[in-house]
Design an enzyme around this catalytic site. Structure first.
Site, PDB file in Angstrom:
ATOM      1  N   CYS A   1       0.273   4.957   7.042  1.00 50.66           N
ATOM      2  CA  CYS A   1      -0.473   4.895   8.262  1.00 50.66           C
ATOM      3  C   CYS A   1       0.429   4.106   9.395  1.00 50.66           C
ATOM      4  O   CYS A   1       0.835   3.230   8.943  1.00 50.66           O
ATOM      5  CB  CYS A   1      -1.989   3.839   8.186  1.00 50.66           C
ATOM      6  SG  CYS A   1      -2.841   4.412   6.796  1.00 50.66           S
TER       7      CYS A   1
ATOM      8  N   CYS B   1     -19.531  -6.953   3.570  1.00 47.17           N
ATOM      9  CA  CYS B   1     -18.912  -5.560   3.929  1.00 47.17           C
ATOM     10  C   CYS B   1     -17.562  -5.573   3.220  1.00 47.17           C
ATOM     11  O   CYS B   1     -16.829  -6.647   2.839  1.00 47.17           O
ATOM     12  CB  CYS B   1     -18.481  -5.500   5.338  1.00 47.17           C
ATOM     13  SG  CYS B   1     -17.700  -4.092   5.957  1.00 47.17           S
TER      14      CYS B   1
ATOM     15  N   ARG C   1     -17.732  -3.132  17.926  1.00 50.27           N
ATOM     16  CA  ARG C   1     -17.063  -4.188  17.830  1.00 50.27           C
ATOM     17  C   ARG C   1     -15.737  -4.325  18.429  1.00 50.27           C
ATOM     18  O   ARG C   1     -14.941  -3.226  18.152  1.00 50.27           O
ATOM     19  CB  ARG C   1     -16.804  -4.554  16.198  1.00 50.27           C
ATOM     20  CG  ARG C   1     -16.218  -5.649  15.902  1.00 50.27           C
ATOM     21  CD  ARG C   1     -15.961  -6.028  14.607  1.00 50.27           C
ATOM     22  NE  ARG C   1     -17.342  -6.019  13.905  1.00 50.27           N
ATOM     23  CZ  ARG C   1     -17.677  -5.176  12.732  1.00 50.27           C
ATOM     24  NH1 ARG C   1     -16.653  -4.646  12.172  1.00 50.27           N
ATOM     25  NH2 ARG C   1     -18.568  -5.234  12.283  1.00 50.27           N
TER      26      ARG C   1
ATOM     27  N   CYS D   1     -19.571   1.340   8.846  1.00 48.05           N
ATOM     28  CA  CYS D   1     -18.704   0.695   9.603  1.00 48.05           C
ATOM     29  C   CYS D   1     -17.674   1.388   9.772  1.00 48.05           C
ATOM     30  O   CYS D   1     -16.794   1.669   9.068  1.00 48.05           O
ATOM     31  CB  CYS D   1     -18.459  -0.752   9.188  1.00 48.05           C
ATOM     32  SG  CYS D   1     -17.133  -1.336  10.442  1.00 48.05           S
TER      33      CYS D   1
ATOM     34  N   CYS E   1       0.823  -1.116   0.081  1.00 45.85           N
ATOM     35  CA  CYS E   1       0.055  -0.063   0.190  1.00 45.85           C
ATOM     36  C   CYS E   1       0.712   1.119  -0.058  1.00 45.85           C
ATOM     37  O   CYS E   1       1.973   1.358   0.663  1.00 45.85           O
ATOM     38  CB  CYS E   1      -0.889   0.003   1.188  1.00 45.85           C
ATOM     39  SG  CYS E   1      -1.986   1.595   1.411  1.00 45.85           S
TER      40      CYS E   1
ATOM     41  N   CYS F   1       0.220   0.271  10.373  1.00 47.80           N
ATOM     42  CA  CYS F   1      -0.223  -0.513   9.528  1.00 47.80           C
ATOM     43  C   CYS F   1       0.840  -1.279   8.940  1.00 47.80           C
ATOM     44  O   CYS F   1       1.911  -0.833   8.110  1.00 47.80           O
ATOM     45  CB  CYS F   1      -1.107  -0.020   8.287  1.00 47.80           C
ATOM     46  SG  CYS F   1      -1.813  -1.348   7.388  1.00 47.80           S
TER      47      CYS F   1
ATOM     48  N   CYS G   1     -16.356  -9.522   5.583  1.00 41.24           N
ATOM     49  CA  CYS G   1     -15.681  -8.364   5.314  1.00 41.24           C
ATOM     50  C   CYS G   1     -14.476  -8.686   4.382  1.00 41.24           C
ATOM     51  O   CYS G   1     -13.477  -9.197   4.777  1.00 41.24           O
ATOM     52  CB  CYS G   1     -15.380  -7.720   6.338  1.00 41.24           C
ATOM     53  SG  CYS G   1     -14.737  -5.915   6.247  1.00 41.24           S
TER      54      CYS G   1
HETATM   55  N1  SAM Z   1      -6.734   0.217   3.326  1.00 44.33           N
HETATM   56  C1  SAM Z   1      -8.111   0.529   3.429  1.00 44.33           C
HETATM   57  C2  SAM Z   1      -8.071   1.659   4.354  1.00 44.33           C
HETATM   58  O1  SAM Z   1      -7.235   1.951   4.971  1.00 44.33           O
HETATM   59  O2  SAM Z   1      -9.433   2.082   4.777  1.00 44.33           O
HETATM   60  C3  SAM Z   1      -8.686  -0.523   4.317  1.00 44.33           C
HETATM   61  C4  SAM Z   1      -7.862  -1.645   5.091  1.00 44.33           C
HETATM   62  S1  SAM Z   1      -7.237  -1.013   6.403  1.00 44.33           S
HETATM   63  C5  SAM Z   1      -6.108  -2.246   7.001  1.00 44.33           C
HETATM   64  C6  SAM Z   1      -8.522  -0.968   7.714  1.00 44.33           C
HETATM   65  C7  SAM Z   1      -8.427  -0.397   8.978  1.00 44.33           C
HETATM   66  O3  SAM Z   1      -7.544  -1.588   9.820  1.00 44.33           O
HETATM   67  C8  SAM Z   1      -7.614   0.757   9.219  1.00 44.33           C
HETATM   68  O4  SAM Z   1      -8.394   2.018   9.210  1.00 44.33           O
HETATM   69  C9  SAM Z   1      -7.199   0.591  10.798  1.00 44.33           C
HETATM   70  O5  SAM Z   1      -8.051   1.213  11.542  1.00 44.33           O
HETATM   71  C10 SAM Z   1      -7.175  -0.801  11.047  1.00 44.33           C
HETATM   72  N2  SAM Z   1      -5.753  -1.358  11.223  1.00 44.33           N
HETATM   73  C11 SAM Z   1      -4.528  -1.868  10.233  1.00 44.33           C
HETATM   74  N3  SAM Z   1      -3.662  -1.890  10.922  1.00 44.33           N
HETATM   75  C12 SAM Z   1      -3.957  -1.918  12.297  1.00 44.33           C
HETATM   76  C13 SAM Z   1      -3.498  -2.445  13.341  1.00 44.33           C
HETATM   77  N4  SAM Z   1      -1.912  -2.964  13.439  1.00 44.33           N
HETATM   78  N5  SAM Z   1      -3.785  -2.479  14.650  1.00 44.33           N
HETATM   79  C14 SAM Z   1      -5.183  -2.060  14.890  1.00 44.33           C
HETATM   80  N6  SAM Z   1      -5.880  -1.929  13.720  1.00 44.33           N
HETATM   81  C15 SAM Z   1      -5.201  -2.023  12.644  1.00 44.33           C
HETATM   82  C1  DTB Z   2     -11.414  -2.452  11.351  1.00 43.55           C
HETATM   83  O1  DTB Z   2     -11.701  -1.374  11.925  1.00 43.55           O
HETATM   84  N1  DTB Z   2     -10.359  -3.696  11.801  1.00 43.55           N
HETATM   85  C2  DTB Z   2     -10.225  -4.460  10.807  1.00 43.55           C
HETATM   86  C3  DTB Z   2     -11.067  -4.249   9.752  1.00 43.55           C
HETATM   87  N2  DTB Z   2     -11.549  -2.780  10.163  1.00 43.55           N
HETATM   88  C4  DTB Z   2     -10.782  -4.126   8.267  1.00 43.55           C
HETATM   89  C5  DTB Z   2      -8.626  -4.635  10.347  1.00 43.55           C
HETATM   90  C6  DTB Z   2      -7.991  -4.945  11.569  1.00 43.55           C
HETATM   91  C7  DTB Z   2      -6.468  -5.113  10.985  1.00 43.55           C
HETATM   92  C8  DTB Z   2      -5.446  -5.583  11.947  1.00 43.55           C
HETATM   93  C9  DTB Z   2      -3.917  -5.620  11.228  1.00 43.55           C
HETATM   94  C10 DTB Z   2      -3.630  -6.493  10.244  1.00 43.55           C
HETATM   95  O2  DTB Z   2      -4.474  -7.784  10.541  1.00 43.55           O
HETATM   96  O3  DTB Z   2      -3.340  -6.480   9.134  1.00 43.55           O
HETATM   97 FE1  SF4 Z   3      -2.805   1.136   3.148  1.00 43.79          FE
HETATM   98 FE2  SF4 Z   3      -2.702   0.022   5.675  1.00 43.79          FE
HETATM   99 FE3  SF4 Z   3      -3.200   2.495   5.509  1.00 43.79          FE
HETATM  100 FE4  SF4 Z   3      -5.045   0.901   4.851  1.00 43.79          FE
HETATM  101  S1  SF4 Z   3      -4.520   1.249   6.905  1.00 43.79           S
HETATM  102  S2  SF4 Z   3      -4.468   2.787   3.459  1.00 43.79           S
HETATM  103  S3  SF4 Z   3      -3.902  -0.670   3.836  1.00 43.79           S
HETATM  104  S4  SF4 Z   3      -1.399   1.686   4.947  1.00 43.79           S
END
Ligand code: SAM
Ligand code: DTB
Ligand code: SF4
Length: 344
Positions: free
Chosen positions: A59, A130, A262, A190, A55, A62, A99
Site C-alpha cells: 500500500c 473494533c 469519521r 467501518c 507488513c 503505508c 480499535c
Molecule cells: N493491515 C490492515 C489493512 O490494511 O486492512 C489494517 C491496518 S491499515 C493501516 C488500516 C487503514 O489505515 C488503511 O486501509 C488506510 O486506509 C489507513 N492508512 C494507513 N496509512 C495511512 C496514511 N499514511 N495516511 C492515512 N491513512 C492511512
Molecule cells: C482508518 O481508516 N484510519 C485508521 C484506522 N482506520 C485503522 C488508521 C490510520 C493510520 C494512519 C497511519 C499510521 O498511524 O500508521
Molecule cells: Fe499492510 Fe499497511 Fe497495507 Fe495494512 S495498509 S495491508 S498494514 S501495508
C-alpha cells in the site's frame, strides 16, 4: 422531505454535489446531518496498533509496509494484558470505542484465539470493540464476532480506477469480499478511504460512490487525509486543498446520511478551523489519543479544548449502542460527557 437511504448513486450526481458553491454544499450536508444526529455529539474512538510493521503488502501510503524504509520497528502481536491496560486508559480518557489494528495482509488462523482474547477483554471493560486485521475468511469473521467484536474496519481506500496506482498486492474485489464476510458474520462495518493521494475530484466522488453503493452503508465511514510518511511512495504528493477535504466530508454525509462519518487520519496537521468546518459539514466521529497506529494524532488536551470551544461533546457509550439498537441495559450505564471540556 427526509433524505433517502440510497444505494444507486451515480458518479455525476456526487460530482454535482462536489461542484456546488461551498456554502450551499455545507447547508445541504448540515441539514442531512440534523435529520439523524445531534450535530453537537461526536463519537470518540481510540486506536491501538497491536501488531506493528513488517507488513508484506505494498500500500503506497503505508508506513508499516516492510518494503518501504520508514523507520517503523516491526513488533510481534502484543500481550492481551498490555492491550487491556491501554483500553482501560482509553476508557478513562473518554473513548467509547477501542480499535485494535494489526499490520497483516490477513490474520493466520493461529492468531485468531489471541485476538479473540483481546476483544473479549476489551468488551468486558464496557467499550465497543473494533479491529482491523486485513482480509478475513468467513470463518475468521464469525470467530471474531463470537469473541464480542462489534465493528470491523476494512477500507476501500480509493476509487476502483485509482486503486491500482496505489496498491498492487491485493485487488478491490478482495476488499469487497472481506466486507461481505464481515457483514455476513453480523459485524458492523467501518469502511472508508484516504484522500490526498493525488486522485482527481472525480476519483474522490468514485470512492464515495463505491462506499454508498455497498449492499449496506458502512456504519462508520473513516475519511483519512493522507499522512505523508518519508520512505513511502506517496510521500511528496501535492497537498489536497483543505476546502476540497471539507467538500469530501460533506458529500460523504449526504450520500450516507445515517453513517458515522469519521474525521480520521490527518487531523494532527489540520487547523482547529478546518476541523470545525468538517464538523459543520457532517463529520461526527474522531480518533482520540496522541497516536493513530504509528503516526501522531492531536494531544488529548488539544481535542478537549477544541470540543469546549466548539460546544461539542463526546457521544456517551450507551447512546453509541442505542444508535445501533444493541443496548442491553436500557441506557442505565450512561457515562457523562466523556471528553470533559477544559474549564475556560
Ligand atoms: N493491515 C490492515 C489493512 O490494511 O486492512 C489494517 C491496518 S491499515 C493501516 C488500516 C487503514 O489505515 C488503511 O486501509 C488506510 O486506509 C489507513 N492508512 C494507513 N496509512 C495511512 C496514511 N499514511 N495516511 C492515512 N491513512 C492511512
Ligand atoms: C482508518 O481508516 N484510519 C485508521 C484506522 N482506520 C485503522 C488508521 C490510520 C493510520 C494512519 C497511519 C499510521 O498511524 O500508521
Ligand atoms: Fe499492510 Fe499497511 Fe497495507 Fe495494512 S495498509 S495491508 S498494514 S501495508
Amino acid at each position: 422531505m427526509p433524505s433517502e437511504i440510497r444505494h444507486d448513486w451515480r458518479r455525476e450526481e456526487l460530482l454535482a454535489l462536489f461542484d456546488l458553491p461551498l456554502p450551499e454544499l455545507l447547508y445541504r450536508a448540515a441539514s442531512v446531518h440534523r435529520e439523524h444526529f445531534d450535530p453537537a455529539q461526536v463519537q470518540v474512538s481510540t486506536l491501538l496498533s497491536v501488531k506493528t510493521g513488517g507488513c508484506p503488502e505494498d500500500c503506497g501510503y503505508c508506513p508499516q509496509a516492510q518494503r518501504y524504509h520508514t523507520g517503523v520497528q516491526a513488533t510481534k502481536l502484543m500481550d492481551t494484558e498490555q492491550v487491556l491496560e491501554k483500553a482501560r486508559q482509553a476508557k478513562a480518557a473518554g473513548a467509547s470505542r477501542f480499535c485494535m489494528g494489526a499490520a497483516w495482509r490477513s490474520p493466520k488462523d493461529r492468531d485468531i484465539p489471541k485476538v479473540a482474547a483481546m476483544i473479549a477483554g476489551v468488551k468486558a471493560l464496557g467499550l465497543e470493540t473494533c479491529a482491523t486485521l486485513g482480509m478475513l475468511s468467513p470463518e475468521q469473521a464469525r470467530a471474531l464476532r463470537e469473541a464480542g467484536l462489534d465493528y470491523y474496519n476494512h477500507n476501500l481506500d480509493t476509487a476502483p480506477e485509482f486503486y491500482g496506482d496505489v496498491i498492487h498486492t491485493r485487488d478491490y474485489q478482495d476488499r469487497l469480499d472481506t466486507l461481505g464476510h464481515v457483514r455476513d458474520a453480523g459485524l458492523k462495518t467501518c469502511c472508508g478511504g484516504i484522500v490526498g493521494m493525488g486522485e482527481t475530484r472525480e476519483q474522490r466522488a468514485g470512492l464515495l460512490q463505491a462506499l454508498a453503493n455497498l449492499p449496506a452503508h458502512p456504519d462508520s465511514v473513516p475519511i483519512n487525509r493522507l499522512v505523508q510518511v518519508p520512505g513511502t511512495p506517496l510521500a511528496g504528493t501535492a497537498e489536497l486543498d483543505p476546502f476540497e477535504f471539507v467538500r469530501t466530508i460533506a458529500v460523504a454525509r449526504i450520500a450516507m446520511p445515517r453513517s458515522m462519518v469519521r474525521l480520521s487520519a490527518g487531523r494532527e496537521s489540520m487547523s482547529d478551523e478546518l476541523q470545525a468546518m468538517c464538523f459543520m459539514a457532517g463529520a461526527n466521529s474522531i480518533f482520540y489519543g496522541e497516536q493513530l497506529l504509528t503516526t501522531a494524532n492531536p494531544a488529548a488536551e488539544r481535542d478537549q479544548a477544541l470540543f469546549a470551544r466548539l460546544g461539542l461533546y463526546a457521544m456517551p457509550l450507551a447512546v453509541c449502542e442505542d444508535h445501533h439498537g444493541t443496548s442491553t441495559d436500557g441506557g442505565a450505564t450512561v457515562h457523562a460527557h466523556i471528553i470533559e471540556p477544559l474549564s475556560a
